[in-house]
Design a protein around this motif. Structure first.
Motif, short mmCIF file in Angstrom:
data_model
loop_
_atom_site.label_atom_id
_atom_site.label_comp_id
_atom_site.label_asym_id
_atom_site.label_seq_id
_atom_site.Cartn_x
_atom_site.Cartn_y
_atom_site.Cartn_z
N LEU A 182 0.85 -1.20 0.00
CA LEU A 182 0.00 0.00 0.00
C LEU A 182 0.87 1.23 0.00
O LEU A 182 1.60 1.51 0.96
CB LEU A 182 -0.92 0.01 1.22
CG LEU A 182 -1.91 1.18 1.29
CD1 LEU A 182 -2.98 1.07 0.20
CD2 LEU A 182 -2.56 1.25 2.67
N GLU A 183 0.82 1.97 -1.09
CA GLU A 183 1.58 3.22 -1.22
C GLU A 183 0.76 4.36 -0.63
O GLU A 183 -0.39 4.57 -1.01
CB GLU A 183 1.88 3.48 -2.69
CG GLU A 183 2.78 4.67 -2.93
CD GLU A 183 3.12 4.85 -4.40
OE1 GLU A 183 3.65 5.92 -4.74
OE2 GLU A 183 2.84 3.93 -5.20
N ARG A 184 1.37 5.07 0.32
CA ARG A 184 0.69 6.17 0.98
C ARG A 184 1.29 7.51 0.54
O ARG A 184 2.47 7.57 0.21
CB ARG A 184 0.84 6.06 2.50
CG ARG A 184 0.35 4.75 3.08
CD ARG A 184 0.64 4.70 4.57
NE ARG A 184 2.07 4.65 4.86
CZ ARG A 184 2.61 4.88 6.05
NH1 ARG A 184 1.83 5.22 7.06
NH2 ARG A 184 3.91 4.79 6.24
N PRO A 185 0.49 8.58 0.56
CA PRO A 185 1.04 9.89 0.20
C PRO A 185 1.88 10.52 1.30
O PRO A 185 2.63 11.46 1.06
CB PRO A 185 -0.21 10.73 -0.08
CG PRO A 185 -1.27 10.12 0.77
CD PRO A 185 -0.97 8.64 0.79
N ASP A 186 1.78 9.99 2.53
CA ASP A 186 2.41 10.65 3.67
C ASP A 186 3.34 9.73 4.45
O ASP A 186 3.53 9.92 5.66
CB ASP A 186 1.32 11.20 4.61
CG ASP A 186 0.36 10.11 5.06
OD1 ASP A 186 0.43 8.98 4.53
OD2 ASP A 186 -0.46 10.39 5.95
N GLY A 187 3.91 8.74 3.80
CA GLY A 187 4.81 7.84 4.53
C GLY A 187 5.28 6.72 3.64
O GLY A 187 4.87 6.60 2.48
N PRO A 188 6.17 5.88 4.16
CA PRO A 188 6.68 4.76 3.36
C PRO A 188 5.56 3.80 2.96
O PRO A 188 4.53 3.71 3.63
CB PRO A 188 7.68 4.07 4.31
CG PRO A 188 7.96 5.06 5.39
CD PRO A 188 6.74 5.92 5.50
N THR A 189 5.78 3.09 1.88
CA THR A 189 4.84 2.07 1.45
C THR A 189 4.76 0.98 2.51
O THR A 189 5.77 0.53 3.06
CB THR A 189 5.28 1.46 0.12
OG1 THR A 189 5.27 2.49 -0.88
CG2 THR A 189 4.36 0.33 -0.32
N LEU A 190 3.54 0.56 2.81
CA LEU A 190 3.32 -0.51 3.78
C LEU A 190 3.19 -1.84 3.04
O LEU A 190 2.60 -1.92 1.98
CB LEU A 190 2.03 -0.26 4.57
CG LEU A 190 1.95 1.04 5.36
CD1 LEU A 190 0.59 1.16 6.03
CD2 LEU A 190 3.06 1.11 6.41
N PHE A 191 3.77 -2.89 3.63
CA PHE A 191 3.59 -4.22 3.04
C PHE A 191 3.46 -5.26 4.14
O PHE A 191 3.78 -5.00 5.29
CB PHE A 191 4.71 -4.57 2.06
CG PHE A 191 6.10 -4.29 2.55
CD1 PHE A 191 6.80 -5.23 3.29
CD2 PHE A 191 6.72 -3.09 2.24
CE1 PHE A 191 8.09 -4.98 3.73
CE2 PHE A 191 8.01 -2.82 2.66
CZ PHE A 191 8.70 -3.77 3.41
N ASP A 192 2.94 -6.41 3.70
CA ASP A 192 2.42 -7.51 4.50
C ASP A 192 0.98 -7.16 4.86
O ASP A 192 0.67 -6.07 5.36
CB ASP A 192 3.23 -7.76 5.77
CG ASP A 192 2.71 -8.97 6.54
OD1 ASP A 192 1.75 -8.80 7.32
OD2 ASP A 192 3.22 -10.07 6.32
#
Length: 203
Positions: free
Chosen positions: A56-66
């Motif tokens: 999940l690519e966010r506009p306000d932080g690093p991409t989240l995964f898992d």
């Protein structure tokens, strides 16, 4: 937000169900990203160095995964309904981990049958994974039905997606045998709009 997505991935499905249940789906752009275990995942390397989905690519932080990280973040963003506070939180996290363990074993069977050359496939390996799945289903039947029948949590979503994947890829093995209460629960749970909307296309 951008979700790197495949409709066949049960881990992506978990995220999609959370998006539906929390009303956040309109805020997410779905980026098709069908990856197998032998794919390099090059388009994802700068988002998730493991080259796996969901991410999940966010506009306000690093991409989240898992999927567990993404689902927890989305739930927190929506007010924290799916992961309760207090001692009950640990039951939800344990139930989600059990469901993800079912998925891990089921995917190993899938990969063995679909991706390995026939002459080196191991039926014994697949049977060993299925033993784990059946043991997990038996635990759900004997230990977790009261939780599954309670208010919606992330544990329920994870179990629903895991059982849905067993139907999708391994229906002939018959996970319902010996688990009548779990089968009845799933028959009701899979009729939720969020589950209907996220069903994978026919195999």
């Amino acid at each position: 937000m951008k979700l790197y997505h495949s409709p066949n991935s049960p881990y992506v499905r978990k995220v999609m169900v959370v998006l539906h249940e929390t009303g956040q789906l309109p805020e997410v752009e779905l980026i098709p990203s069908s990856l197998g275990p032998f794919d390099s995942g090059l388009p994802l390397h700068d988002k998730n160095p493991l080259g796996k989905i969901p991410a999940l690519e966010r506009p306000d932080g690093p991409t989240l995964f898992d999927s567990r990280v993404i689902c927890a973040w989305l739930d927190d963003r929506a007010g924290g309904r799916l992961y309760p506070s207090g001692p009950g939180r640990w039951e939800v996290l344990t139930l989600e981990a059990l469901a993800d363990g079912i998925l891990d074993a089921a995917l190993l069977i899938t990969y063995e049958g679909r991706l390995r050359r026939e002459e080196i496939r191991s039926p014994e390996w697949c049977d060993a994974q299925w033993v784990r799945i059946k043991r997990a289903c038996a635990a759900l039947e004997s230990r977790w039905m009261s939780h599954l029948s309670g208010p919606l949590t992330m544990g329920q979503i994870a179990v629903g997606c895991a059982l849905g994947y067993l139907d999708f890829r391994h229906d002939a093995r018959g996970w319902r045998e010996g688990c009548p209460d779990l089968a009845a629960w799933f028959a009701t749970f899979e009729s939720r709009p969020s589950m209907i909307e996220t069903r994978p296309p026919p195999a």
